[in-house]
Design an enzyme around this catalytic site. Structure first.
Site, PDB file in Angstrom:
ATOM      1  CE  LYS A   1      -4.108   1.465  -0.980  1.00  0.00           C
ATOM      2  NZ  LYS A   1      -4.495   0.643   0.172  1.00  0.00           N
TER       3      LYS A   1
ATOM      4  CB  SER B   1      -4.651   1.241   3.935  1.00  0.00           C
ATOM      5  OG  SER B   1      -3.671   0.818   3.026  1.00  0.00           O
TER       6      SER B   1
ATOM      7  CB  SER C   1      -0.954   0.011   1.201  1.00  0.00           C
ATOM      8  OG  SER C   1      -2.040  -0.853   0.971  1.00  0.00           O
TER       9      SER C   1
END
Length: 364
Positions: free
Chosen positions: A58, A110, A55
């Site tokens: 991101k 997330s 993640s």
């Protein structure tokens, strides 16, 4: 090339150096600590090895949205963004949210669904958005990174390195919308109360971001930022089971063992060069700009001029004289342009006496 030893304020700093191997032990398989003010790498371990990044992907997604979209725009959530595998903010098809609310859902909670929604809004499709991500990576010099999705779910063609993630993070934190988003601890989005997964915001002095990441294949990944006394450090750890502790240690060591020092000021004399055929035998060269660098107490700075040891007259004040390279403990770490400090005219040949010109000697 001429060399000049330059004593700096580094002698006033704490005495311990922070090199790989001398930092308190950390658990990360790969890691880097960077001084964002000067770009100096204070610590690294396998920082250029490619890895799955989960993640922390991101960060790139949020940056592109912050740069290319109005975060106050509202979007209706498409079905493609509902029920995406992995962590989620539990979007509902047809729900209307602002891009800023989706950024919170993606960066604090997330949400893979929020990442997908933002990608579709900004890039038209997930695939189209991935092209934007790779284009941005190229522009930032992230030569060991490639993106295929906006959320970081495992894919062999989706990877980065600790160094590239630090480069991305340093750049992204200069965007005020991005920085405000990742430093937010808790926020309410509709009936959702979102809390930031980044525990450093509560545990580490000055921590103000950035993003956690985890998949079984990638392990625990953490990209973080901390600011103390106006100075920012960026830390990245990959596959690190003790990332919260390790980032705290990296920051404590980085801030305490190094300080940003002004090594060169604009107008400082960087040395001198011999002048061939001039009315004076030497000319000084001066720096055109300031140069700062993170230094430890016992490091010495040396200035190396790029010019040869002499120049031909005439020399014009303010004329380009090449560069002064700043070296620390023998390693080139940066450069500043230098110019001549004064004008030196070409030496004129001495005129001969009338009798020398006509008879080759003095009148007797």
């Amino acid at each position: 090339m001429k060399r000049f030893l330059l004593r700096t304020a580094a002698a006033l700093l704490a005495a311990v150096l922070l090199y790989p191997g001398s930092v308190r032990a950390i658990s990360a398989e790969k890691a880097i600590l960077v001084d964002a003010c000067t770009g100096r790498v204070l610590y690294e371990r396998k920082a250029d090895e490619r890895s799955l990044i989960a993640s922390t992907t991101k960060i790139m997604t949020a940056l592109i949205v912050c740069e290319q979209c109005n975060v106050l725009d509202r979007m209706r959530i498409p079905k493609e963004a509902v029920g995406v595998e992995g962590s989620s903010m539990y979007l509902q098809e047809g729900e209307v949210l602002t891009l800023q609310e989706l950024l919170y859902g993606m960066m604090l909670h997330s949400g893979n669904d929020a990442a997908t929604a933002l990608a579709i809004y900004c890039g038209g499709t997930v695939e189209g958005f991935a092209e934007l991500m790779n284009d941005k990576a190229r522009k930032l010099g992230m030569k060991d990174s490639h993106f295929v999705n906006p959320h970081g779910l495992d894919n062999p063609e989706h990877y980065s390195t600790a160094r590239d993630l630090a480069t991305l993070a340093e750049y992204a934190m200069d965007n005020p919308i991005f920085a405000k988003t990742v430093s937010t601890k808790t926020v309410t989005v509709g009936n959702r109360r979102l809390q930031n997964h980044n525990k450093l915001l509560w545990r580490v002095e000055g921590a103000d971001g950035i993003k956690t990441g985890y998949t079984k294949s990638a392990g625990r990944i953490l990209v973080s930022s901390a600011v103390r006394q106006g100075r920012r450090l960026i830390a990245v750890t990959i596959n690190d089971g003790d990332d919260w502790i390790d980032h705290g240690r990296l920051y404590d060591d980085g801030f305490s063992q190094y300080a940003v020092v002004k090594i060169v000021s604009a107008g400082d004399r960087m040395g001198s060069l011999a002048v061939f055929g001039g009315e004076q035998e030497q000319v000084s060269v001066v720096a055109t700009e300031d140069f700062y660098y993170a230094m430890a107490a016992d490091e010495e700075t040396e200035i190396v001029l790029s010019q040869k040891e002499f120049v031909y007259a005439p020399v014009v004040a303010g004329g380009e004289a090449g560069f002064a390279y700043i070296c620390i403990n023998g390693k080139d770490v940066g450069k500043v342009a230098v110019v001549y400090d004064e004008t030196i005219e070409q030496q004129q040949p001495q005129k001969k006496h009338f009798w020398e010109r006509w008879f080759g000697g003095d009148k007797t």
